[in-house]
Design an enzyme around this catalytic site. Structure first.
Site, PDB file in Angstrom:
ATOM      1  CE  LYS A 107      75.257  40.016  51.210  1.00 59.22           C
ATOM      2  NZ  LYS A 107      74.943  40.913  52.354  1.00 59.22           N
TER       3      LYS A 107
ATOM      4  N   GLY B  27      73.791  46.229  49.827  1.00 59.21           N
ATOM      5  CA  GLY B  27      73.865  45.137  50.792  1.00 59.21           C
ATOM      6  C   GLY B  27      73.428  43.808  50.229  1.00 59.21           C
TER       7      GLY B  27
ATOM      8  N   PRO C  69      71.551  45.948  42.281  1.00 60.13           N
ATOM      9  CG  PRO C  69      69.598  47.029  42.939  1.00 60.13           C
ATOM     10  CD  PRO C  69      70.183  45.674  42.762  1.00 60.13           C
TER      11      PRO C  69
ATOM     12  N   GLY D 253      75.121  42.183  47.902  1.00 55.45           N
ATOM     13  CA  GLY D 253      76.305  41.386  47.598  1.00 55.45           C
ATOM     14  C   GLY D 253      76.639  41.252  46.130  1.00 55.45           C
ATOM     15  N   GLY D 254      76.147  42.157  45.285  1.00 53.20           N
ATOM     16  CA  GLY D 254      76.370  42.009  43.854  1.00 53.20           C
ATOM     17  C   GLY D 254      77.830  41.997  43.453  1.00 53.20           C
ATOM     18  N   GLY D 255      78.620  42.922  43.995  1.00 51.15           N
ATOM     19  CA  GLY D 255      80.037  42.968  43.650  1.00 51.15           C
ATOM     20  C   GLY D 255      80.775  41.716  44.083  1.00 51.15           C
ATOM     21  CB  SER D 256      80.769  39.800  47.263  1.00 49.92           C
ATOM     22  OG  SER D 256      81.277  40.839  48.062  1.00 49.92           O
TER      23      SER D 256
ATOM     24  CG  ASP E 132      79.772  39.590  52.134  1.00 47.12           C
ATOM     25  OD1 ASP E 132      80.082  39.159  53.264  1.00 47.12           O
ATOM     26  OD2 ASP E 132      78.972  40.523  51.952  1.00 47.12           O
TER      27      ASP E 132
END
Length: 311
Positions: free
Chosen positions: A21, A118, A114, A120-123, A156
């Site tokens: 995002k 910022g 990555p 939002g990959g983990g979320s 997020d």
């Protein structure tokens, strides 16, 4: 149209793609009495994905296992180990506890977004895991029920369950879907250094605890949405802002360098996404995005890619 995440059955396995995002607008309204910050942000999913596959456990195995696809870089594995520090592991175990069952099977994560960027990959991975295991385990929980669990995992995570651009408020868990945004052609650069979200908020010189207030509620983001809805991208670009950018730049010198580099690309807007360190520019066309990406790539500022927001 938005970009909803749908689990797909593949034989005995299940698969889902989790998008990144961008924050097109982020205002930090103040620090709340519970220690979180009151936010107002407009987020849009983009066409950059992680992939998650759920597979049944081997006949001689039991329990739940999280692993990375061999193509995933060592830097990502180090930033998000495949254990209880990983949001995928935590999401699967939270859903299992809620349903009163033992988590089972194996999730293989192919990571393209990555870490500490910022984006939002983990979320997004956490939201995708809730949807994936909900399907694989035959729970049939509603999206609203999953959203309650998502809010426990991170600010997020509920956004990604919405599957479309959205204005998010509170600490991010109050999601108002927005379905009228045009597609934006963007160039994103991820510099070599990441930024911790916790560290960025600690560096932020916010208002005292309990002071968050919304004078003329939503005025800034409301004007931005009006410009975007009528396709006035240049005007919208002048309203795009990130209240965390200055604080993040104190932690990561690359951010100011990226700002100077993007200033010469002729973009409608250029700014940090989330707490960084990824930086992006909104370009005039797909051709302009490719041209700008070539120039930025030659400057050796980090990983450069072109993509677009999802309507």
């Amino acid at each position: 149209m938005g970009l909803r995440m749908y689990p797909r059955k593949m034989g005995t396995a299940w698969e889902i793609y989790a998008p990144a995002k961008l924050n097109l607008y982020l205002d930090v309204l103040g620090r709340r009495s519970d220690g979180f910050h009151e936010l107002e942000t407009l987020m849009a999913p983009i066409r950059l994905y992680d992939r998650l596959q759920w597979r049944p456990a081997p006949a001689d195995g039991s329990g739940f296992v999280l692993s990375y696809d061999p193509s995933t870089s060592n830097s990502i594995r180090k930033a998000a180990p495949a254990d209880d520090r990983n949001l995928v592991w935590r999401a699967a175990n939270l859903l299992a506890r809620t349903a009163g069952l033992e988590p089972r099977g194996q999730i293989v994560l192919t990571k393209r977004i990555p870490a500490q960027s910022g984006l939002g990959g983990g979320s997004s991975d956490a939201a995708a895991t809730l949807l994936l295991t909900n399907a694989a385990w035959g729970l049939n929980y509603s999206t609203n029920r999953l959203a309650e669990l998502a809010a426990q995992l991170g600010s997020d995570v509920p956004f990604f369950l919405a599957g479309t651009s959205a204005v998010c408020r509170g600490r991010g868990e109050q999601v108002e879907p927005i379905c009228v945004l045009p597609r934006l052609n963007v160039v994103v650069v991820v510099p070599p250094q990441g930024v911790s979200t916790v560290a960025a908020f600690q560096a932020l010189n916010s208002r005292p605890a309990g002071s968050a207030q919304r004078d003329e509620s939503g005025r800034g983001v409301a004007h931005l949405l009006k410009d975007l809805a009528r396709g006035a991208i240049a005007e919208a670009g002048r309203r795009m802002t990130n209240g965390l950018q200055r604080a993040a730049a104190k932690l990561c010198p690359w951010i100011d360098q990226l700002g100077m580099a993007f200033a010469g690309t002729g973009s409608h807007a250029h700014l940090l996404t989330g707490s960084g360190s990824a930086y992006y520019g909104v370009m005039r066309s797909a051709w302009h995005a490719r041209r700008a990406a070539a120039i930025l790539s030659s400057a050796n500022l980090g990983i450069v890619f072109t993509t677009s927001t999802c309507r």
